[in-house]
Design an enzyme around this catalytic site. Sequence first.
Site, mmCIF file in Angstrom:
data_model
loop_
_atom_site.group_PDB
_atom_site.id
_atom_site.type_symbol
_atom_site.label_atom_id
_atom_site.label_comp_id
_atom_site.label_asym_id
_atom_site.label_seq_id
_atom_site.Cartn_x
_atom_site.Cartn_y
_atom_site.Cartn_z
ATOM 1 N N LYS A 254 2.380 -5.200 11.841
ATOM 2 C CA LYS A 254 1.761 -3.876 11.688
ATOM 3 C C LYS A 254 0.264 -3.976 11.957
ATOM 4 O O LYS A 254 -0.438 -4.764 11.332
ATOM 5 C CB LYS A 254 1.998 -3.355 10.268
ATOM 6 C CG LYS A 254 1.187 -2.111 9.892
ATOM 7 C CD LYS A 254 1.451 -1.648 8.448
ATOM 8 C CE LYS A 254 0.547 -0.482 8.049
ATOM 9 N NZ LYS A 254 0.727 -0.056 6.637
ATOM 10 N N ASP A 259 -6.366 2.955 8.100
ATOM 11 C CA ASP A 259 -5.380 3.823 7.460
ATOM 12 C C ASP A 259 -6.063 4.743 6.455
ATOM 13 O O ASP A 259 -6.340 4.358 5.325
ATOM 14 C CB ASP A 259 -4.311 2.971 6.759
ATOM 15 C CG ASP A 259 -3.213 3.818 6.128
ATOM 16 O OD1 ASP A 259 -3.172 5.042 6.393
ATOM 17 O OD2 ASP A 259 -2.390 3.249 5.373
ATOM 18 N N LYS A 266 -5.848 9.454 1.613
ATOM 19 C CA LYS A 266 -6.056 8.530 0.506
ATOM 20 C C LYS A 266 -7.313 8.905 -0.266
ATOM 21 O O LYS A 266 -8.233 9.499 0.305
ATOM 22 C CB LYS A 266 -6.259 7.105 1.058
ATOM 23 C CG LYS A 266 -5.010 6.420 1.548
ATOM 24 C CD LYS A 266 -5.342 4.991 1.989
ATOM 25 C CE LYS A 266 -4.124 4.290 2.553
ATOM 26 N NZ LYS A 266 -3.032 4.090 1.603
ATOM 27 N N ASP A 277 -5.550 -2.984 7.233
ATOM 28 C CA ASP A 277 -4.168 -2.563 7.476
ATOM 29 C C ASP A 277 -3.657 -3.041 8.851
ATOM 30 O O ASP A 277 -2.530 -2.770 9.225
ATOM 31 C CB ASP A 277 -4.077 -1.031 7.357
ATOM 32 C CG ASP A 277 -2.746 -0.585 6.779
ATOM 33 O OD1 ASP A 277 -2.065 -1.412 6.144
ATOM 34 O OD2 ASP A 277 -2.374 0.592 6.969
ATOM 35 N N ASP A 336 0.999 8.992 4.737
ATOM 36 C CA ASP A 336 0.439 7.697 4.378
ATOM 37 C C ASP A 336 1.503 6.591 4.416
ATOM 38 O O ASP A 336 1.179 5.416 4.316
ATOM 39 C CB ASP A 336 -0.207 7.791 2.994
ATOM 40 C CG ASP A 336 -1.177 6.650 2.719
ATOM 41 O OD1 ASP A 336 -1.504 5.918 3.675
ATOM 42 O OD2 ASP A 336 -1.594 6.513 1.555
ATOM 43 N N GLU A 338 2.948 5.372 6.909
ATOM 44 C CA GLU A 338 2.941 5.322 8.369
ATOM 45 C C GLU A 338 3.403 3.985 8.934
ATOM 46 O O GLU A 338 3.928 3.910 10.029
ATOM 47 C CB GLU A 338 1.528 5.641 8.889
ATOM 48 C CG GLU A 338 0.536 4.463 8.936
ATOM 49 C CD GLU A 338 0.201 3.874 7.573
ATOM 50 O OE1 GLU A 338 0.404 4.577 6.560
ATOM 51 O OE2 GLU A 338 -0.257 2.718 7.503
ATOM 52 N N ARG A 340 5.828 1.924 8.202
ATOM 53 C CA ARG A 340 7.268 1.771 8.467
ATOM 54 C C ARG A 340 7.684 2.510 9.739
ATOM 55 O O ARG A 340 8.629 2.106 10.412
ATOM 56 C CB ARG A 340 8.067 2.251 7.241
ATOM 57 C CG ARG A 340 7.862 3.700 6.891
ATOM 58 C CD ARG A 340 8.258 4.013 5.456
ATOM 59 N NE ARG A 340 7.277 3.519 4.481
ATOM 60 C CZ ARG A 340 7.399 3.644 3.165
ATOM 61 N NH1 ARG A 340 8.469 4.230 2.650
ATOM 62 N NH2 ARG A 340 6.462 3.190 2.352
HETATM 63 N N1 BES Z 1 -1.396 0.440 4.115
HETATM 64 C C1 BES Z 1 -0.828 1.067 2.999
HETATM 65 C C2 BES Z 1 -0.377 0.090 1.919
HETATM 66 C C3 BES Z 1 -1.469 -0.603 1.155
HETATM 67 C C4 BES Z 1 -2.175 0.063 0.176
HETATM 68 C C5 BES Z 1 -1.730 -1.917 1.392
HETATM 69 C C6 BES Z 1 -3.153 -0.600 -0.542
HETATM 70 C C7 BES Z 1 -2.705 -2.588 0.662
HETATM 71 C C8 BES Z 1 -3.425 -1.935 -0.291
HETATM 72 C C9 BES Z 1 0.394 1.872 3.418
HETATM 73 O O1 BES Z 1 0.318 2.461 4.653
HETATM 74 C C10 BES Z 1 0.544 2.975 2.423
HETATM 75 O O2 BES Z 1 -0.338 3.765 2.333
HETATM 76 N N2 BES Z 1 1.638 2.979 1.688
HETATM 77 C C11 BES Z 1 1.871 3.969 0.697
HETATM 78 C C12 BES Z 1 3.317 4.375 0.757
HETATM 79 C C13 BES Z 1 3.639 5.577 -0.071
HETATM 80 C C14 BES Z 1 2.963 6.809 0.467
HETATM 81 C C15 BES Z 1 5.136 5.771 -0.066
HETATM 82 C C16 BES Z 1 1.518 3.380 -0.669
HETATM 83 O O3 BES Z 1 1.743 2.172 -0.869
HETATM 84 O O4 BES Z 1 0.967 4.086 -1.482
HETATM 85 ZN ZN ZN Z 2 -0.879 1.529 6.029
HETATM 86 MN MN MN Z 3 -0.683 4.319 4.623
#
Ligand code: BES
Ligand code: ZN
Ligand code: MN
Length: 489
Positions: A254, A259, A266, A277, A336, A338, A340
């Site tokens: 990825k 992000d 966020k 990210d 968010d 994204e 996957r």
């Molecule tokens: N890149 C983030 C995950 C992340 C967050 C990695 C903080 C490291 C530190 C990912 O794209 C994301 O935002 N995931 C969301 C998923 C949710 C919306 C289902 C998350 O983890 O909050």
């Molecule tokens: Zn992300």
């Molecule tokens: Mn995200």
Amino acid sequence: MNIKVEKSDPIKKKTKLVVYFVTEKSELPLGLPKLNQKLVDEIKKVVKETKAKLGAIAILHTHQLVEQERILIAGLGQKHKISHESLRITSGKIARKVSEIELEEYTIVVPNNLPVNSKSVINSIVEGARLSLYSFDRFKKEKKKIPNLTIISTNEKASELVSKANLASEGVIYARSLSNLPPNECNPVKLGEFAKSLSVKNRLKCTILSKSELKQKGFGGITAVGQGSKNEPKLIILEYNGKKDSKPIILVGKAVTFDTGGISLKPAEKMDEMKFDKCGGCTVLGIMKAVSELKLPVNLVGIIPSVENMPGGESYRPGDIIKLHDGKTAEILNTDAEGRLILYDALSYGIKTYKPKEIIDFATLTGACIVALGANVAGLVSNNKKIVEKITKSSQNTGEQVWQLPINDDYMDMIKSDYAEIRNTGPGRVAGTITAAAFLANAVGNTPWAHFDIAGTAWVQAGSKEKSYNPKGATGFGVRLMLDYLSSP
Ligand code: BES
Ligand code: ZN
Ligand code: MN
């Protein structure tokens, strides 16, 4: 850092500083040559004082009594507890100390009788030194002074071992250097350019799909996430052929160069960290670099979907229904989630195009992974026992910790959608790391697959254990582990 190997008698070595290791409950360091009694007494005193505890370091000046200007005594703790990891950390501490006192070179005498094999001792010493001295200083005027190292070892293969460990470390450092780049300096286009120049240097085949090609070939996940940014999305593909006529292993990473969360924006706190990210993609690039330089006998394809996830008038929205690369429809509930979506397209494309032996992905995929496992252990989800066993073994060799999480049909059901085939989030926050993996599992079907969630381990963050060889910023997590994996039968 230049590292050379010598077989010479340590006592004849002219050096600013020589390192000897000592274990608990012994009076004197391992492999200490015959020295002047005054020095021996001094060393005994130091050993007694530091108790040879793991990580203890003491420097004494030799006042021209020997050719070595200083002696550094490094504690290794209890002898039976010595591991690759404790050696790596100790070597890192020594290197940092030497750099701090601004010596231009130092020498390490590798003891013969440690309870780990001498091959891995040399490997750990080199990795610890190189990785601890890395710092992200591209945007600073003042650079840290990096000392050179001489390793004195009686191992016949010492030179070869050093050069292998050097190449592995450079793979990690390459991954870190890209990962650490700020989002204004590294967008999907730039990342593609970095991959391209790596491919030219290392003779890899490189293909980069543009936005219009992605659209035309049905990469609905990548184009949806990418549409909110004026920096267009790219799919980067690198191919390495080290073994004739065998199915390749595919690595997917990825690479969201920033992000923001998109329309599901966020919060501001720590949003800067979302430059990391892209770490999964950078890990894959680091592996491709090292594998091609080590000339490992494998066929390897690296696939890196890269986008910038931005909010704006063109962005994809919660409620959108998109068509993924294999034709499956996905309902977007949160922009968010994204990672996957872009990984799905890359996994599906990789499997369809290359019919791989196995496919392994790396992604900073879920905050839930940090909640579950903390910042020192990566989440692992897989449909294949053998791969998990092999990964676990490599993980123990390299000190990059992983923990497997379960996946089954109950989790697959959690991402079924009312209006499309699947949706991009589970119900609420529960099992967030697994529901994200379940989304990916839809793309891989029966192909042997493993997924690393490196959200906690990809960079040094709140809750990261302090380790000498992991300086501030990206860690390059996964590079050494995969090199070990790909080198083992
Ligand atoms: N890149 C983030 C995950 C992340 C967050 C990695 C903080 C490291 C530190 C990912 O794209 C994301 O935002 N995931 C969301 C998923 C949710 C919306 C289902 C998350 O983890 O909050
Ligand atoms: Zn992300
Ligand atoms: Mn995200």
